[in-house]
Design a protein around this motif. Structure first.
Motif, mmCIF file in Angstrom:
data_model
loop_
_atom_site.group_PDB
_atom_site.id
_atom_site.type_symbol
_atom_site.label_atom_id
_atom_site.label_comp_id
_atom_site.label_asym_id
_atom_site.label_seq_id
_atom_site.Cartn_x
_atom_site.Cartn_y
_atom_site.Cartn_z
ATOM 1 N N ALA A 151 0.840 -1.198 0.000
ATOM 2 C CA ALA A 151 0.000 0.000 0.000
ATOM 3 C C ALA A 151 0.877 1.251 0.000
ATOM 4 O O ALA A 151 0.646 2.186 -0.767
ATOM 5 N N VAL A 152 1.907 1.253 0.849
ATOM 6 C CA VAL A 152 2.785 2.431 0.911
ATOM 7 C C VAL A 152 3.480 2.637 -0.433
ATOM 8 O O VAL A 152 3.483 3.738 -0.999
ATOM 9 N N ILE A 153 4.063 1.560 -0.954
ATOM 10 C CA ILE A 153 4.789 1.681 -2.216
ATOM 11 C C ILE A 153 3.821 2.073 -3.331
ATOM 12 O O ILE A 153 4.093 2.948 -4.153
ATOM 13 N N GLY A 154 2.657 1.393 -3.335
ATOM 14 C CA GLY A 154 1.681 1.635 -4.397
ATOM 15 C C GLY A 154 1.148 3.058 -4.366
ATOM 16 O O GLY A 154 1.097 3.723 -5.396
ATOM 17 N N LEU A 155 0.783 3.538 -3.172
ATOM 18 C CA LEU A 155 0.247 4.901 -3.086
ATOM 19 C C LEU A 155 1.313 5.914 -3.472
ATOM 20 O O LEU A 155 1.030 6.885 -4.187
ATOM 21 N N GLY A 156 2.535 5.664 -3.020
ATOM 22 C CA GLY A 156 3.635 6.570 -3.376
ATOM 23 C C GLY A 156 3.829 6.623 -4.876
ATOM 24 O O GLY A 156 3.957 7.699 -5.478
ATOM 25 N N THR A 157 3.836 5.439 -5.490
ATOM 26 C CA THR A 157 4.035 5.379 -6.932
ATOM 27 C C THR A 157 2.878 6.061 -7.661
ATOM 28 O O THR A 157 3.091 6.828 -8.614
ATOM 29 N N ALA A 158 1.661 5.796 -7.191
ATOM 30 C CA ALA A 158 0.491 6.406 -7.832
ATOM 31 C C ALA A 158 0.560 7.924 -7.734
ATOM 32 O O ALA A 158 0.320 8.641 -8.717
ATOM 33 N N ALA A 159 0.937 8.422 -6.543
ATOM 34 C CA ALA A 159 1.023 9.875 -6.363
ATOM 35 C C ALA A 159 2.054 10.474 -7.311
ATOM 36 O O ALA A 159 1.809 11.495 -7.964
ATOM 37 N N LEU A 160 3.196 9.798 -7.417
ATOM 38 C CA LEU A 160 4.243 10.306 -8.309
ATOM 39 C C LEU A 160 3.811 10.233 -9.767
ATOM 40 O O LEU A 160 4.088 11.129 -10.566
ATOM 41 N N PHE A 161 3.132 9.147 -10.094
ATOM 42 C CA PHE A 161 2.678 8.956 -11.472
ATOM 43 C C PHE A 161 1.705 10.076 -11.854
ATOM 44 O O PHE A 161 1.814 10.686 -12.918
ATOM 45 N N LEU A 162 0.766 10.369 -10.937
ATOM 46 C CA LEU A 162 -0.210 11.425 -11.229
ATOM 47 C C LEU A 162 0.476 12.791 -11.304
ATOM 48 O O LEU A 162 0.176 13.598 -12.193
ATOM 49 N N THR A 163 1.393 13.030 -10.379
ATOM 50 C CA THR A 163 2.122 14.304 -10.419
ATOM 51 C C THR A 163 2.848 14.446 -11.750
ATOM 52 O O THR A 163 2.764 15.466 -12.436
ATOM 53 N N GLU A 212 13.773 -10.344 -2.559
ATOM 54 C CA GLU A 212 12.455 -10.121 -1.956
ATOM 55 C C GLU A 212 12.084 -8.649 -2.022
ATOM 56 O O GLU A 212 10.950 -8.289 -2.349
ATOM 57 N N GLY A 213 13.070 -7.804 -1.723
ATOM 58 C CA GLY A 213 12.836 -6.360 -1.820
ATOM 59 C C GLY A 213 12.491 -5.959 -3.246
ATOM 60 O O GLY A 213 11.574 -5.162 -3.469
ATOM 61 N N ALA A 214 13.219 -6.545 -4.196
ATOM 62 C CA ALA A 214 12.991 -6.188 -5.599
ATOM 63 C C ALA A 214 11.582 -6.586 -6.025
ATOM 64 O O ALA A 214 10.866 -5.807 -6.667
ATOM 65 N N VAL A 215 11.175 -7.803 -5.638
ATOM 66 C CA VAL A 215 9.842 -8.274 -6.018
ATOM 67 C C VAL A 215 8.771 -7.388 -5.380
ATOM 68 O O VAL A 215 7.810 -6.962 -6.034
ATOM 69 N N LEU A 216 8.991 -7.056 -4.100
ATOM 70 C CA LEU A 216 8.036 -6.196 -3.394
ATOM 71 C C LEU A 216 7.944 -4.831 -4.072
ATOM 72 O O LEU A 216 6.850 -4.317 -4.329
ATOM 73 N N GLY A 217 9.108 -4.265 -4.382
ATOM 74 C CA GLY A 217 9.137 -2.941 -5.014
ATOM 75 C C GLY A 217 8.467 -2.955 -6.368
ATOM 76 O O GLY A 217 7.703 -2.047 -6.726
ATOM 77 N N LEU A 218 8.736 -4.019 -7.126
ATOM 78 C CA LEU A 218 8.180 -4.118 -8.473
ATOM 79 C C LEU A 218 6.658 -4.287 -8.411
ATOM 80 O O LEU A 218 5.915 -3.606 -9.119
ATOM 81 N N CYS A 219 6.213 -5.193 -7.524
ATOM 82 C CA CYS A 219 4.762 -5.409 -7.395
ATOM 83 C C CYS A 219 4.084 -4.125 -6.934
ATOM 84 O O CYS A 219 3.070 -3.701 -7.493
ATOM 85 N N GLY A 220 4.645 -3.499 -5.891
ATOM 86 C CA GLY A 220 4.068 -2.261 -5.370
ATOM 87 C C GLY A 220 4.055 -1.185 -6.433
ATOM 88 O O GLY A 220 3.062 -0.461 -6.588
ATOM 89 N N GLY A 221 5.141 -1.089 -7.175
ATOM 90 C CA GLY A 221 5.247 -0.075 -8.223
ATOM 91 C C GLY A 221 4.217 -0.290 -9.315
ATOM 92 O O GLY A 221 3.544 0.654 -9.760
ATOM 93 N N ILE A 222 4.062 -1.544 -9.732
ATOM 94 C CA ILE A 222 3.111 -1.830 -10.806
ATOM 95 C C ILE A 222 1.680 -1.593 -10.328
ATOM 96 O O ILE A 222 0.865 -0.989 -11.026
ATOM 97 N N LEU A 223 1.408 -2.028 -9.091
ATOM 98 C CA LEU A 223 0.085 -1.745 -8.514
ATOM 99 C C LEU A 223 -0.167 -0.243 -8.471
ATOM 100 O O LEU A 223 -1.271 0.227 -8.791
ATOM 101 N N GLY A 224 0.865 0.494 -8.084
ATOM 102 C CA GLY A 224 0.752 1.949 -7.984
ATOM 103 C C GLY A 224 0.464 2.580 -9.332
ATOM 104 O O GLY A 224 -0.365 3.485 -9.441
ATOM 105 N N LEU A 225 1.146 2.069 -10.369
ATOM 106 C CA LEU A 225 0.906 2.611 -11.705
ATOM 107 C C LEU A 225 -0.529 2.321 -12.138
ATOM 108 O O LEU A 225 -1.203 3.175 -12.719
ATOM 109 N N ALA A 226 -0.995 1.103 -11.824
ATOM 110 C CA ALA A 226 -2.366 0.742 -12.196
ATOM 111 C C ALA A 226 -3.353 1.655 -11.474
ATOM 112 O O ALA A 226 -4.293 2.195 -12.082
#
Ligand code: ADP
Ligand code: MG
Lengths: 400, 239
Positions: free
Chosen positions: A21-33, A316-330
């Motif tokens: 959620a943290v990674i995803g929301l952060g990514t989404a916020a950056l993506f929208l900005t 594990e960090g990479a997978v988490l970051g990638l999943c969170g990032g992709i979720l965030g972009l979506a």
């Protein structure tokens, strides 16, 4: 390895969900900005190109703040040579000359200072939004478009006649009557109170010259700007013309200022999101590795090297970051589509016209947030992973 | 000689106090041997086994594995020796909770970069040997204690080690299951020719060993017999 990383992450679902959620929301916020910034750039690019054309050719002095453009005009002979060069460049869509002149305009009761830009109406250089009346037409002579606030202060409507006073190229005064064809809005109060537009041939007659101050060039595509600018400069030099080419980016200080400002805003937001993700994932990873100490001790006892343990935890960090990032972009994409569909507008400071509030959801806007999500997650995994990989096997095995 | 120690010592320092957990241990284990190390709680069994398993370094003395001195080898090399030559069985089973029984056994083979087909054959063969082929896809939490320890045994044998070390492998099992697990180890020892060193304080378990060594206060007892501190027990195995 990947499987183990994924299982490692799924081990504690609640914690993983929080991280995602943290990674995803952060990514989404950056993506929208970033999407909003890109959208603004596109709008500004459009606006700048409308105002200045893609390229301008003139004497170097023509763009100087206090330069007297009329002292350095492109002569009719030079205009002919330029026309020959421009015809040979396939990316050039159209071009037209401009003259600027300043003076007084008004009725017998009221007058005000003005700055006018004169262009050929056939070239259709109409950067401003027409509010009332109509555009200048090819063949128009004693006709003028004036800014919204100027019209208001003079009490002038389309169809009214005004007197105009200016100085000719050789320094003499010249006066003429002009009919208001329309009023326009520039988006700024300053512009609306001072700016006017005239047909080029009429301005040339007023100033008693056949010269032009600048040649404005429009291209087929904005991305050809730099290439055509180089080619044009080369050919002008070859033809012995002492003129200079400038691109719309060079001419629009506003565009450059906004780019610098937005670049800084995005950088700052990236930093905040990076920090936010970094510290929350650091906490999660530290806990998650600590909980698994005995298991890490076990895999080292049965022959996994410290390097492999480190790599596995890092993945594990990479997978988490990638999943969170992709979720965030979506998520960002969904929100962005919703926002664009809502047709929102807002009025920025210093502007008196609302501009659309929308985001440009391109790959270009998406990859920087994804990279930041990935890097911040990896960065926060490195230290706990390194600590875990350095555990004493015996101590780790006895940890409960 | 498969494994040999030379005046092995391990001291723990906690503040000013020094605990000599293992003292001057000379021990030898032959290929295919089955040695039980017996002794009361706190006598240094686990410490000794950790030294033999190359997961801990001695304060002084040496552990020779297949003739090679190991005390100064770098961590990476020790990890390679543990992977290829030594299998480990733990009192608390220590299976990886997110992996199935099958995947736990497969783990070392992945580290060895074994091909998929051979890997599959090896894992199934081992699960068969411990009679768990039908539960291959269960997670550890879905297995009973005895079943988990059998997975642990299969995992220890996966890379075809020369030596398997087990620290109180039956301490968390009821006596009937303990018997079965020990029986299984004795059987695999006889069938595969893998040497076993099993630490236990349960005299009953020691019956399955060919020889028993007694540890007290970090020292091997009964300096009689052919080998220092090692007594030939009444080995009870099939075949
Ligand atoms: N990490 C340690 N730090 C300090 N003392 C320890 C440590 N591990 C074991 N000891 C001590 O070493 C002695 C032997 O312990 P251990 O090898 O665990 O015995 P056993 O396995 O036979 O019960 C005990 O006195 C124990 O308290
Ligand atoms: Mg012990």
């Amino acid at each position: 390895m990947f499987k183990l990383a994924l299982r490692g992450i799924l081990r504690n679902r609640r914690r993983t969900l929080i991280s995602l959620a943290v990674i995803g929301l952060g990514t989404a916020a950056l993506f929208l900005t970033n999407g909003y910034i890109e959208f603004t750039y596109l709008g500004l690019e459009q606006m700048s190109v409308n105002q200045t054309g893609h390229l301008q050719v003139a004497w170097p002095q023509a763009w100087e703040e206090n330069g007297d453009g009329q002292q350095h005009l492109i002569t009719p002979v030079q205009q002919k040579v330029l026309a020959g060069i421009l015809r040979a460049l396939p990316q050039v869509k159209e071009y037209g000359g401009t003259l600027s002149l300043a003076g007084l305009i008004g009725t017998d009761r009221q007058s005000t200072a003005f700055v006018a830009e004169a262009t050929d109406p056939a070239f259709a250089h109409d950067p401003w939004l027409l509010e009332d009346g109509m555009q200048l037409m090819p063949g128009d002579q004693e006709r003028i478009l004036i800014g919204r606030l100027m019209a208001k202060s003079l009490g002038a409507k389309p169809g009214d006649w005004l007197s105009l006073l200016t100085a000719t190229a050789d320094g003499a005064y010249n006066a003429a009557s002009v009919q208001v064809r329309g009023t326009f809005s520039t988006g700024t109060a300053q512009g609306d109170a001072r700016l006017a537009m005239l047909p080029l041939s009429f301005a040339q007659r007023l100033l008693n010259t056949g010269g032009i101050e600048k040649l404005i060039i429009r291209l087929d595509k904005t991305e050809n700007t730099a290439r055509v600018a180089r080619e044009l400069a080369r050919r002008m030099k070859k033809a012995g013309l002492p003129l200079v080419v400038k691109t719309w980016q060079e001419l629009s200080t506003f565009y450059r200022q906004i780019r610098t400002m937005y670049g800084a805003i995005f950088g700052f937001m990236s930093l905040i999101i990076f920090g936010l993700v970094f510290f929350s994932v650091l906490e999660v990873m530290t806990l998650s590795f600590f909980e698994r100490m005995r298991e890490l001790g076990t895999i080292m006892a049965i022959g996994t090297t410290r390097g492999q343990v480190f790599a596995q935890l890092l993945s594990e960090g990479a997978v988490l970051g990638l999943c969170g990032g992709i979720l965030g972009l979506a998520l960002g994409w969904l929100l962005g589509v919703g926002l664009n569909g809502a047709n929102l507008t807002y009025t920025p400071p210093e502007m008196n016209m609302p501009v659309p509030l929308a985001v440009h959801l391109s790959a270009g806007a998406a990859w920087p947030p994804l990279v930041i999500a990935l890097l911040s997650t990896l960065a926060s995994t490195i230290y706990p992973a390194w600590r875990a990989a350095r555990l004493s096997i015996v101590e780790a095995l006895h940890h409960v | 000689m498969l494994l040999q120690t030379e005046s092995l010592n391990k001291e723990y320092r906690t503040g000013a106090e020094v605990v000599r957990a293992v003292r001057s241990v000379n021990l030898a284990v032959d290929t295919g041997d089955f040695l039980a190390i017996n002794g009361p709680s706190g006598s240094g069994k686990t410490t000794l086994l950790n030294l033999l398993g190359l997961i801990d370094r001695p304060t002084s003395g040496e552990v020779f594995l297949e003739g090679q001195a190991t005390s100064r080898l770098p961590d990476r090399v020790l990890a390679g020796l543990r992977l290829r030559r030594i299998g480990m069985i733990f009192q608390t089973f220590n299976l990886i909770s997110v992996l199935s029984a099958y995947e736990n056994v497969e783990y070392s083979l992945l580290l060895l970069r074994m091909g998929a087909a051979e890997r599959r054959r090896r894992v199934m063969e081992l699960l068969d040997a411990v009679d768990l082929a039908h539960l291959a896809h269960r997670r550890p939490e879905q297995l009973s204690g005895g079943q988990r320890q059998r997975v642990g045994i299969a995992r220890a044998l996966a890379a075809r080690p020369a030596l398997v070390l087990a620290d109180e492998p039956t301490a968390n099992l009821d006596s009937e299951t303990s018997q079965k697990v020990m029986q299984l180890m004795a059987e695999l020892n006889a069938r595969l020719g893998v040497a076993f060193v099993v630490v236990t304080h349960d005299p009953q378990v020691a019956q399955f060993a060919r020889r028993t060594a007694y540890l007290r206060d970090g020292q091997l007892q009964d300096e009689t017999g052919g080998m220092s501190g090692v007594q030939t027990g009444s080995a009870r195995h099939p075949a």
